[in-house]
Design a protein around this motif. Structure first.
Motif, short mmCIF file in Angstrom:
data_model
loop_
_atom_site.label_atom_id
_atom_site.label_comp_id
_atom_site.label_asym_id
_atom_site.label_seq_id
_atom_site.Cartn_x
_atom_site.Cartn_y
_atom_site.Cartn_z
N LYS A 1 0.82 -1.21 0.00
CA LYS A 1 0.00 0.00 0.00
C LYS A 1 0.85 1.27 0.00
O LYS A 1 0.52 2.25 -0.67
CB LYS A 1 -0.96 -0.02 1.19
N ARG A 2 1.98 1.25 0.74
CA ARG A 2 2.89 2.39 0.70
C ARG A 2 3.48 2.56 -0.70
O ARG A 2 3.58 3.67 -1.22
CB ARG A 2 4.01 2.22 1.72
N SER A 3 3.84 1.43 -1.31
CA SER A 3 4.43 1.47 -2.65
C SER A 3 3.41 1.91 -3.69
O SER A 3 3.74 2.62 -4.65
CB SER A 3 5.00 0.10 -3.02
N TYR A 4 2.17 1.49 -3.51
CA TYR A 4 1.09 1.91 -4.42
C TYR A 4 0.93 3.43 -4.37
O TYR A 4 0.85 4.10 -5.41
CB TYR A 4 -0.21 1.21 -4.01
N ASN A 5 0.89 3.99 -3.15
CA ASN A 5 0.78 5.45 -3.01
C ASN A 5 1.98 6.15 -3.63
O ASN A 5 1.85 7.20 -4.27
CB ASN A 5 0.66 5.83 -1.53
N ALA A 6 3.17 5.56 -3.43
CA ALA A 6 4.38 6.15 -4.02
C ALA A 6 4.30 6.14 -5.55
O ALA A 6 4.72 7.09 -6.21
CB ALA A 6 5.61 5.39 -3.56
N CYS A 7 3.73 5.09 -6.10
CA CYS A 7 3.57 4.99 -7.55
C CYS A 7 2.61 6.07 -8.05
O CYS A 7 2.85 6.70 -9.09
CB CYS A 7 3.07 3.60 -7.93
N LEU A 8 1.53 6.32 -7.32
CA LEU A 8 0.60 7.37 -7.71
C LEU A 8 1.29 8.73 -7.74
O LEU A 8 1.05 9.55 -8.64
CB LEU A 8 -0.59 7.42 -6.73
N ASP A 9 2.14 8.99 -6.74
CA ASP A 9 2.88 10.26 -6.71
C ASP A 9 3.80 10.38 -7.92
O ASP A 9 3.91 11.46 -8.52
CB ASP A 9 3.71 10.36 -5.43
N ILE B 1 0.54 -3.98 -7.86
CA ILE B 1 0.29 -2.54 -7.99
C ILE B 1 -0.29 -2.23 -9.36
O ILE B 1 -1.27 -1.49 -9.49
CB ILE B 1 1.59 -1.75 -7.75
N VAL B 2 0.31 -2.80 -10.39
CA VAL B 2 -0.14 -2.54 -11.76
C VAL B 2 -1.56 -3.05 -11.96
O VAL B 2 -2.40 -2.37 -12.58
CB VAL B 2 0.82 -3.18 -12.78
N VAL B 3 -1.87 -4.22 -11.45
CA VAL B 3 -3.23 -4.78 -11.58
C VAL B 3 -4.24 -3.83 -10.94
O VAL B 3 -5.30 -3.55 -11.52
CB VAL B 3 -3.31 -6.18 -10.93
#
Length: 293
Positions: A9-17, A45-47
């Motif tokens: 979830k932290r990495s997902y948010n980082a990807c959005l940024d 994350i990509v899915v």
């Protein structure tokens, strides 16, 4: 929550940024490398991004379909580290239960209420005890102490030194730094808060703590970052202890935050410093008024 789930979830948010900065996802392997996660986490994350309509697979890579909005992000509550979670939750606990100076706090009771280990609570309280407002008693209980004028003066002085220096460091961050989409998102949250502050003014302590933590974390200084623990706890404990004009005070502070954020986004160092100094002065006055000398 499992550690791996928090990482995702932290990495997902980082990807959005990063997507907000125009960053491209060329492949699963590339995403894993850029975020410092496993291929399985990157694939997950990509899915999710594709499912939520943010990405689409195209030409061997992935194309962004739209910019992320606030609701696309996982909330802070589900991505915080144990230490950050304890800081936020402990603050809410003492506010909710109106714990006053002299009250005894037991590690086991806190651990049970927050669903964390007793050892995590003990480590957190030991860290807070360095700031002199909570102290250990024999056994597993702690005493929550009050504050005096000298303590408030010293706290304000150190806060001014730290956060003024933080402003200088933020202004020169490169355009591609993930701080910029984060601070833009923070601006949107403040504007949304002000639209509904009549009903949501009690939410301000959390918003304020996240705002100052964002600034301190982006400065990449571990001492500034850890100092936020005591800031969040002391200031918001007293903000809420004194109920007089609480709604108006929170509204004023939110407007002061917006002035700081807008100056930072414009990279106007002097205006950002002026706005921050005014905000910290307001906070100091509020703190002193809330303490019974």
């Amino acid at each position: 929550m499992a550690r791996s789930d928090k990482l995702y979830k932290r990495s997902y948010n980082a990807c959005l940024d990063r997507l907000a900065l125009g960053w491209e996802v060329s492949s699963i392997s590339g995403l894993a490398r850029d975020l410092g996660v496993s291929r399985n986490t990157a694939r997950r994350i990509v899915v999710t991004l594709c499912t939520n309509g943010l990405l689409v697979e195209r030409g061997g890579g992935f194309k962004a379909l739209r910019n992320a909005i606030g609701t696309d992000y996982f909330s802070d509550e589900v991505v915080l580290s144990t230490e950050d979670f304890l800081e936020s939750s402990f603050m809410e606990l003492i506010l909710r239960e109106d714990i006053t100076p002299g009250a005894r706090i037991r590690e086991a009771a806190i651990a049970r209420q927050l669903d964390v280990s007793t050892s995590s609570v003990r480590e957190f309280l030991i860290k807070l005890s360095r700031f002199g407002f909570i102290r250990k008693e024999p056994g597993k209980s702690w005493v929550f102490d009050g504050f005096n004028r000298a303590y408030a003066d010293e706290l304000h002085e150190v806060r001014l030194l730290f956060e003024m220096r933080t402003i200088e460091k933020l202004i020169v961050l490169p355009e591609e730094d993930r701080f910029w989409p984060s601070i833009s998102r923070m601006l949107a949250e403040h504007r949304e808060f002000l639209k509904h502050y009549e009903e949501r003014y009690l939410e301000f302590p959390k918003l304020d703590a996240r705002f100052h933590r964002l600034l301190n974390q982006a400065s990449r200084n571990r001492f500034m970052d850890s100092f936020q623990d005591v800031i969040a706890l002391i200031f918001h404990y007293h903000y809420r202890w004194n109920k007089v004009d609480e709604k108006e005070r929170n509204c004023t502070a939110a407007r002061e935050h917006i002035r700081i954020i807008e100056a930072i986004i414009l990279r106007n160092t002097q205006e950002a410093k002026n706005a921050l100094e005014a905000h910290l002065k307001t906070a100091e006055v509020t703190l002193k008024k809330s303490v019974e000398w």
